[in-house]
Scaffold this motif. Structure first.
Motif, PDB file in Angstrom:
ATOM      1  N   ALA A 591     -49.199 -82.680  36.038  1.00 13.58           N
ATOM      2  CA  ALA A 591     -50.057 -81.519  36.279  1.00 13.58           C
ATOM      3  C   ALA A 591     -49.375 -80.329  36.984  1.00 13.58           C
ATOM      4  O   ALA A 591     -49.545 -79.164  36.581  1.00 13.58           O
ATOM      5  CB  ALA A 591     -51.262 -81.790  37.119  1.00 13.58           C
ATOM      6  N   ASN A 592     -48.619 -80.686  37.679  1.00 18.13           N
ATOM      7  CA  ASN A 592     -47.738 -79.615  38.689  1.00 18.13           C
ATOM      8  C   ASN A 592     -46.708 -79.064  37.603  1.00 18.13           C
ATOM      9  O   ASN A 592     -46.720 -77.495  37.543  1.00 18.13           O
ATOM     10  CB  ASN A 592     -46.960 -80.152  39.482  1.00 18.13           C
ATOM     11  N   LEU A 593     -46.185 -79.734  36.495  1.00 18.83           N
ATOM     12  CA  LEU A 593     -45.282 -78.865  35.544  1.00 18.83           C
ATOM     13  C   LEU A 593     -46.153 -77.936  34.825  1.00 18.83           C
ATOM     14  O   LEU A 593     -45.559 -76.874  34.476  1.00 18.83           O
ATOM     15  CB  LEU A 593     -44.536 -80.084  34.880  1.00 18.83           C
ATOM     16  N   ARG A 594     -47.392 -78.305  34.540  1.00 17.58           N
ATOM     17  CA  ARG A 594     -48.186 -77.420  33.505  1.00 17.58           C
ATOM     18  C   ARG A 594     -48.483 -76.036  34.480  1.00 17.58           C
ATOM     19  O   ARG A 594     -48.469 -75.111  33.861  1.00 17.58           O
ATOM     20  CB  ARG A 594     -49.480 -78.159  33.215  1.00 17.58           C
ATOM     21  N   ALA A 595     -48.696 -76.360  35.515  1.00 13.06           N
ATOM     22  CA  ALA A 595     -49.173 -75.398  36.412  1.00 13.06           C
ATOM     23  C   ALA A 595     -47.770 -74.408  36.752  1.00 13.06           C
ATOM     24  O   ALA A 595     -47.954 -73.060  36.401  1.00 13.06           O
ATOM     25  CB  ALA A 595     -49.643 -75.577  37.702  1.00 13.06           C
ATOM     26  N   TRP A 596     -46.934 -74.823  36.935  1.00 15.62           N
ATOM     27  CA  TRP A 596     -45.524 -74.227  37.016  1.00 15.62           C
ATOM     28  C   TRP A 596     -45.260 -73.433  35.491  1.00 15.62           C
ATOM     29  O   TRP A 596     -44.525 -72.263  35.730  1.00 15.62           O
ATOM     30  CB  TRP A 596     -44.635 -75.085  37.250  1.00 15.62           C
ATOM     31  N   SER A 597     -45.313 -74.250  34.676  1.00 16.56           N
ATOM     32  CA  SER A 597     -45.149 -73.514  33.300  1.00 16.56           C
ATOM     33  C   SER A 597     -45.970 -72.168  33.147  1.00 16.56           C
ATOM     34  O   SER A 597     -45.425 -71.050  32.722  1.00 16.56           O
ATOM     35  CB  SER A 597     -45.256 -74.402  32.033  1.00 16.56           C
ATOM     36  N   SER A 598     -47.359 -72.228  33.520  1.00 15.89           N
ATOM     37  CA  SER A 598     -48.150 -71.145  33.361  1.00 15.89           C
ATOM     38  C   SER A 598     -47.729 -69.917  33.946  1.00 15.89           C
ATOM     39  O   SER A 598     -47.930 -68.756  33.834  1.00 15.89           O
ATOM     40  CB  SER A 598     -49.568 -71.422  33.812  1.00 15.89           C
ATOM     41  N   ILE A 599     -47.312 -70.338  35.465  1.00 22.31           N
ATOM     42  CA  ILE A 599     -46.922 -69.381  36.672  1.00 22.31           C
ATOM     43  C   ILE A 599     -45.724 -68.417  35.735  1.00 22.31           C
ATOM     44  O   ILE A 599     -45.562 -67.206  35.983  1.00 22.31           O
ATOM     45  CB  ILE A 599     -46.559 -69.804  37.693  1.00 22.31           C
ATOM     46  N   VAL A 600     -44.741 -69.225  35.357  1.00 22.73           N
ATOM     47  CA  VAL A 600     -43.379 -68.652  34.794  1.00 22.73           C
ATOM     48  C   VAL A 600     -44.008 -67.682  33.501  1.00 22.73           C
ATOM     49  O   VAL A 600     -43.633 -66.666  33.325  1.00 22.73           O
ATOM     50  CB  VAL A 600     -42.493 -69.696  34.175  1.00 22.73           C
ATOM     51  N   GLY A 601     -44.757 -68.295  32.682  1.00 22.45           N
ATOM     52  CA  GLY A 601     -45.184 -67.588  31.554  1.00 22.45           C
ATOM     53  C   GLY A 601     -46.004 -66.341  31.820  1.00 22.45           C
ATOM     54  O   GLY A 601     -45.875 -65.183  31.304  1.00 22.45           O
ATOM     55  N   ASP A 602     -46.801 -66.575  32.769  1.00 27.22           N
ATOM     56  CA  ASP A 602     -47.685 -65.011  33.473  1.00 27.22           C
ATOM     57  C   ASP A 602     -46.799 -64.040  33.872  1.00 27.22           C
ATOM     58  O   ASP A 602     -46.944 -62.984  33.624  1.00 27.22           O
ATOM     59  CB  ASP A 602     -48.665 -65.419  34.589  1.00 27.22           C
ATOM     60  N   ARG A 603     -45.773 -64.642  34.587  1.00 28.13           N
ATOM     61  CA  ARG A 603     -44.732 -63.461  35.138  1.00 28.13           C
ATOM     62  C   ARG A 603     -43.843 -63.034  34.212  1.00 28.13           C
ATOM     63  O   ARG A 603     -43.460 -61.613  34.068  1.00 28.13           O
ATOM     64  CB  ARG A 603     -43.752 -64.286  36.172  1.00 28.13           C
ATOM     65  N   TYR A 604     -43.290 -63.971  33.252  1.00 25.11           N
ATOM     66  CA  TYR A 604     -42.421 -63.526  32.186  1.00 25.11           C
ATOM     67  C   TYR A 604     -42.847 -63.834  30.806  1.00 25.11           C
ATOM     68  O   TYR A 604     -42.345 -65.201  30.636  1.00 25.11           O
ATOM     69  CB  TYR A 604     -40.809 -63.766  32.465  1.00 25.11           C
ATOM     70  N   PRO A 605     -43.698 -63.253  30.163  1.00 27.79           N
ATOM     71  CA  PRO A 605     -44.105 -63.843  28.882  1.00 27.79           C
ATOM     72  C   PRO A 605     -43.032 -64.189  27.814  1.00 27.79           C
ATOM     73  O   PRO A 605     -43.196 -65.013  27.041  1.00 27.79           O
ATOM     74  CB  PRO A 605     -44.940 -62.557  28.172  1.00 27.79           C
ATOM     75  N   ASP A 606     -42.012 -63.536  27.860  1.00 31.13           N
ATOM     76  CA  ASP A 606     -40.507 -63.810  27.171  1.00 31.13           C
ATOM     77  C   ASP A 606     -40.126 -65.394  27.425  1.00 31.13           C
ATOM     78  O   ASP A 606     -39.571 -65.824  26.655  1.00 31.13           O
ATOM     79  CB  ASP A 606     -39.786 -62.687  26.991  1.00 31.13           C
ATOM     80  N   GLU A 607     -40.312 -65.744  28.466  1.00 31.88           N
ATOM     81  CA  GLU A 607     -39.853 -67.033  29.117  1.00 31.88           C
ATOM     82  C   GLU A 607     -40.898 -68.151  28.954  1.00 31.88           C
ATOM     83  O   GLU A 607     -40.719 -69.476  29.106  1.00 31.88           O
ATOM     84  CB  GLU A 607     -39.403 -67.125  30.700  1.00 31.88           C
ATOM     85  N   ALA A 608     -42.346 -67.890  28.364  1.00 33.01           N
ATOM     86  CA  ALA A 608     -43.314 -68.950  28.502  1.00 33.01           C
ATOM     87  C   ALA A 608     -43.013 -69.970  27.668  1.00 33.01           C
ATOM     88  O   ALA A 608     -43.289 -70.910  27.782  1.00 33.01           O
ATOM     89  CB  ALA A 608     -44.703 -68.348  27.867  1.00 33.01           C
ATOM     90  N   ALA A 609     -42.305 -69.567  26.392  1.00 29.61           N
ATOM     91  CA  ALA A 609     -42.213 -70.710  25.421  1.00 29.61           C
ATOM     92  C   ALA A 609     -40.881 -71.714  26.270  1.00 29.61           C
ATOM     93  O   ALA A 609     -41.168 -73.003  25.762  1.00 29.61           O
ATOM     94  CB  ALA A 609     -41.260 -70.256  24.105  1.00 29.61           C
ATOM     95  N   ALA A 610     -40.176 -71.244  26.872  1.00 28.46           N
ATOM     96  CA  ALA A 610     -39.010 -72.315  27.420  1.00 28.46           C
ATOM     97  C   ALA A 610     -39.633 -73.022  28.588  1.00 28.46           C
ATOM     98  O   ALA A 610     -39.423 -74.238  28.502  1.00 28.46           O
ATOM     99  CB  ALA A 610     -37.712 -71.292  28.047  1.00 28.46           C
ATOM    100  N   ALA A 611     -40.397 -72.310  29.206  1.00 24.56           N
ATOM    101  CA  ALA A 611     -41.259 -73.065  30.369  1.00 24.56           C
ATOM    102  C   ALA A 611     -42.014 -74.062  29.933  1.00 24.56           C
ATOM    103  O   ALA A 611     -41.721 -75.493  30.197  1.00 24.56           O
ATOM    104  CB  ALA A 611     -41.847 -71.964  31.137  1.00 24.56           C
ATOM    105  N   ASP A 612     -42.695 -73.954  28.967  1.00 26.75           N
ATOM    106  CA  ASP A 612     -43.875 -74.865  28.244  1.00 26.75           C
ATOM    107  C   ASP A 612     -43.026 -75.826  27.524  1.00 26.75           C
ATOM    108  O   ASP A 612     -43.350 -77.082  27.415  1.00 26.75           O
ATOM    109  CB  ASP A 612     -44.652 -74.012  27.122  1.00 26.75           C
ATOM    110  N   ARG A 613     -41.795 -75.791  27.039  1.00 29.72           N
ATOM    111  CA  ARG A 613     -41.018 -76.718  26.163  1.00 29.72           C
ATOM    112  C   ARG A 613     -40.746 -77.823  27.211  1.00 29.72           C
ATOM    113  O   ARG A 613     -40.696 -78.943  27.076  1.00 29.72           O
ATOM    114  CB  ARG A 613     -39.723 -76.122  25.635  1.00 29.72           C
ATOM    115  N   ILE A 614     -39.952 -77.353  28.284  1.00 32.05           N
ATOM    116  CA  ILE A 614     -39.670 -78.222  29.425  1.00 32.05           C
ATOM    117  C   ILE A 614     -40.823 -78.935  29.860  1.00 32.05           C
ATOM    118  O   ILE A 614     -41.018 -80.210  30.050  1.00 32.05           O
ATOM    119  CB  ILE A 614     -39.127 -77.572  30.692  1.00 32.05           C
ATOM    120  N   SER A 615     -42.016 -78.379  30.149  1.00 31.13           N
ATOM    121  CA  SER A 615     -43.206 -79.223  30.605  1.00 31.13           C
ATOM    122  C   SER A 615     -43.607 -80.121  29.609  1.00 31.13           C
ATOM    123  O   SER A 615     -44.034 -81.479  29.819  1.00 31.13           O
ATOM    124  CB  SER A 615     -44.402 -78.252  30.815  1.00 31.13           C
TER     125      SER A 615
END
Length: 762
Positions: A591-615
């Protein structure tokens, strides 16, 4: 002249021709072959380096003071610029500066004469010579205009700026309109401002002397020189006492952000200082209390910003005038005095006496700024001086820079000796801070509360007394750390308060167990010594550990040994029988990983796919996250939580639980990757340290890398990316493009680990 040693330093492999620009005989020949020499067949001699602007691996511009030989005619003095980029080296006259496009017109005799005539300056006078006096690449230039014989005036000066000088002109007009008076600021007033050339026309100050020469002349009696320092303080206070229009207020956090441009220079030129330098900047960035009321600030006040005219100091060079905390000018003046004492120790005794004289003079006009703010701004100016030493590429003073950096860090030492983060000493009345923190900052009350816990400091004399309490770190709504200074030798103890009293008592029990365990036969497991628990304040009281933060020591000559010590500590923890009732919860962590991925994506939309991929991929490999769950782990083990001497000691036990030892190993290595991202020049060295750490741990614990390590490594990379986006985590906190670059790099490292490309995983 730049020392010949500089040419052998190989500071910038990306700019191999840079050394040529520092070799004056060689550069003289290159100037002769450039348009500057061939244009009129002049001989060119480079006398010395005038200014340097260096961007490692990208570009370096070096301005040289030149003499142009003209046969039997009088030689001409000018400035040339050598500009080196990868695979390119060009030379130009100083006035062909793309950031000062109006400068070329200012050095053209015919064109500049028309501007002076339009301003009704020097009518009927002919300019016969234009001589560059001072030139700052891409920023400003001071020209001297020599007028024909018999002219009155005989000399004028033109100061050309890259910025629009209109606001500064309005400020100077307002200062002039205040009118004469004993307390009127003594400021050199321009004769006119030429907007087309961004040029201030300045008079020659007849009969003037340089303040610094008079004040630091060792042949003059000390009392006379101290009187000059008093006058310098008074002239600054007079400026601060008036109200004039200036630019928007300048805050200390903006100064800290400006200092970041020096980080890569320090990392390349003096890697052992890089972490200390960046950490000090981080302390400034982390200040949360607002600057007090602002004044009209000079912006760069030091001894060479003063002339002496008619027996009184005259302030010059107000290019950086702004609204700012009065401590900014005072701190800058003191920082440059202390740097003078470091460079030339024979002045140190006088400077120690000069500082109170300067402050006395300031205080004779208006109240002195607060000591804490003065210390902060003095430290910021010291860090600026540190950065400028390396920007200039002159090695002669580099050996002295560590002294200056240490002085800056000492001024900023309103922090725990072993706190994982640093903030200003913040007011206990800040929103979200419980009333109990205010109680804990009461020196008298805490002397009584701590009395029974301070037995280790009782040598049979008077009971220990708390003389100072500083709130040095806080995690809003969770934890607050206070440093208590004791009378006598200034011993310190730390108090850590918890919003959740149960969590605090739990950490206290862990610390007691670890302390006893280490004492009973595991000395490699260094921890702070717990002194007790104060229930009414939910406060854990303990002694700080000794040694240096591993982050400060990781690039010195004993770094390999420190890696061994850190590995020994972690191995001892993992094989201990520490009784813990908390365990790594895979479901909660996903659950933390999903939340962290959302935080990254909100801050840098271009990095959302990379963060979501790790999660997502970690969710698919959740069985590996929970494969082993019965060993004590730190869960926040990184280089800022480790202190080293002849053994390692570790702090911050709030995340302790049962889990997989691979978590701590991967977490530590991920933070080394972050450090390598922040210090690219040292990434390979840090990679070797990481390998040394893993080998040492393997040797002591019988561990072998398997598929779980890269999973936890990717977890840690996403955690760090989230911290970067949220402005939390280990200092320094990057901003703007650097924040995005580091976030992207950590996400890429996490993905690479899941794809089998983990560095050092062999």
């Amino acid at each position: 002249m730049i020392s010949s040693r500089q040419r052998d330093l190989g500071l910038d492999p990306g700019l191999p021709q840079l050394s040529t620009l520092l070799d004056l005989p060689a550069v003289s020949k290159l100037y002769e072959g450039s348009s500057l020499g061939t244009r009129s067949g002049l001989g060119v001699r480079a006398r010395q380096v005038h200014d340097v602007s260096h961007q490692p691996s990208i570009r370096c511009q070096v301005a040289h003071e030149l003499t142009l030989e003209r046969g039997d005619d009088e030689p001409l003095e000018t400035i040339g610029v050598g500009d080196v980029r990868p695979g390119e080296l060009i030379f130009r006259p100083f006035h062909e500066d793309p950031d000062l496009p109006w400068l070329a017109e200012a050095v053209d005799l015919e064109k500049v004469s028309r501007h002076l005539e339009a301003l009704a300056l020097a009518p009927e006078c002919r300019i016969v010579r234009v001589v560059p006096v001072r030139y700052k690449l891409g920023s400003r230039c001071l020209l001297r205009f020599d007028l024909e014989v018999g002219s009155v005036p005989r000399v004028l000066y033109g100061k050309i700026l890259a910025m629009d000088g209109g606001p500064l002109w309005r400020t100077l007009i307002a200062l002039r309109d205040i009118g004469p008076g004993r307390d009127t600021p003594r400021v050199l007033q321009p004769l006119a401002y030429c907007a087309d050339l961004h040029m201030f026309l300045l008079p020659e100050v007849a009969g003037s002397a340089e303040f610094r020469v008079l004040a630091l002349n060792t042949t003059t009696a000390s009392e006379a020189r101290l009187q000059w320092m008093r006058k310098a303080g008074a002239v600054l206070a007079n400026l601060h006492a008036v109200r004039v229009p200036t630019e928007p207020p300048r805050r200390i956090t903006a100064d800290a952000e400006d200092l970041l441009r020096f980080s890569s220079l320090v990392a390349r030129a003096a890697p052992t200082l890089a972490l200390s330098f960046d950490e000090a900047i981080g302390w400034l960035e982390a200040l949360t209390d607002e600057d007090p009321s602002t004044v009209a600030s000079h912006g760069a006040f030091r001894t060479d910003q003063l002339l002496v005219e008619g027996g009184e100091p005259l302030m010059i060079d107000l290019d950086k005038v702004c609204w700012a905390n009065p401590a900014r000018d005072v701190g800058n003046f003191l920082a440059y005095l202390r740097w003078k004492a470091i460079r030339e120790p024979h002045h140190s005794s006088f400077i120690e006496a000069a500082i109170p004289s300067f402050l006395e003079g300031y205080g004779s006009v208006r109240a002195l700024p607060g000591e804490r703010w003065t210390a902060r701004y003095e430290a910021a100016s010291m860090l600026k001086i540190v950065g400028r030493r390396f920007r200039n590429l002159d090695v002669r003073q580099w050996a002295l820079v560590p002294q200056l950096l240490d002085a800056a860090r000492a001024l900023l030492a309103h922090r725990a000796r072993n706190g994982s983060q640093v903030g200003a000493a913040v007011r206990a009345t800040n929103r979200g801070t419980p009333t109990a923190v205010g109680v804990a900052l009461d020196v008298g009350g805490m002397t009584e509360r701590l009395r029974t816990l301070l037995a280790p400091f009782d040598d049979g004399g008077a009971a220990p007394v708390v003389t100072r309490a500083d709130l040095i770190w806080r995690k809003p709504d969770h934890r607050w750390t206070i440093r208590y200074t004791l009378a006598g030798d200034g011993d310190e103890i730390l108090g850590k308060m918890y919003r959740d009293a149960g969590s605090g008592r739990w950490v206290h029990e862990i610390m007691r167990w670890l302390w006893d365990y280490a004492a009973s036969g595991s000395p490699e497991l260094g921890v702070p010594r717990p002194l007790g628990w104060i229930p009414e304040l939910s406060m854990l009281v303990y002694l700080p550990v000794g040694g240096r933060v591993l982050g400060d020591a990781i690039l010195d000559e004993r770094a390999a040994t420190y890696m061994d010590l850190a590995a020994a500590w972690l191995s001892a923890l993992h094989r201990s029988g520490l009784p813990l009732d908390r365990a790594f919860d895979v479901g909660n962590e996903l659950a933390n990983l999903r939340a962290w991925s959302s935080i990254v994506g909100d801050r840098y939309p271009d990095e959302a796919a990379a963060a979501d991929r790790i999660s997502r991929r970690l969710s698919e490999r959740s069985s590996e996250l929970g494969a082993e769950s019965g060993r004590p782990i730190h869960k926040d083990f990184h280089y800022q939580h480790v202190f080293v001497t002849d053994r390692a000691s570790v702090i911050d036990f709030d995340e302790f639980r049962l889990g997989d030892p691979n978590f701590d190993l991967a977490h530590f290595c991920a933070y080394l990757t972050l450090l390598g991202c922040r210090l690219p020049a040292m990434a390979d060295v840090l990679g070797r340290h990481r390998d040394r750490f893993l080998v040492a741990y393997s040797r002591q614990a019988g561990w072998h890398m398997d598929g779980r390590f890269p999973v936890f490594y990717a977890y840690s990379c996403l955690k760090i990316a989230r911290q970067l986006c949220a402005g939390t985590g280990v200092l320094p906190r990057p901003h703007a493009d650097e924040q995005r670059r580091q976030t992207s790099a950590m996400l890429a490292a996490g993905i690479a680990s899941l794809d089998g490309g983990l560095p050092g995983a062999s």
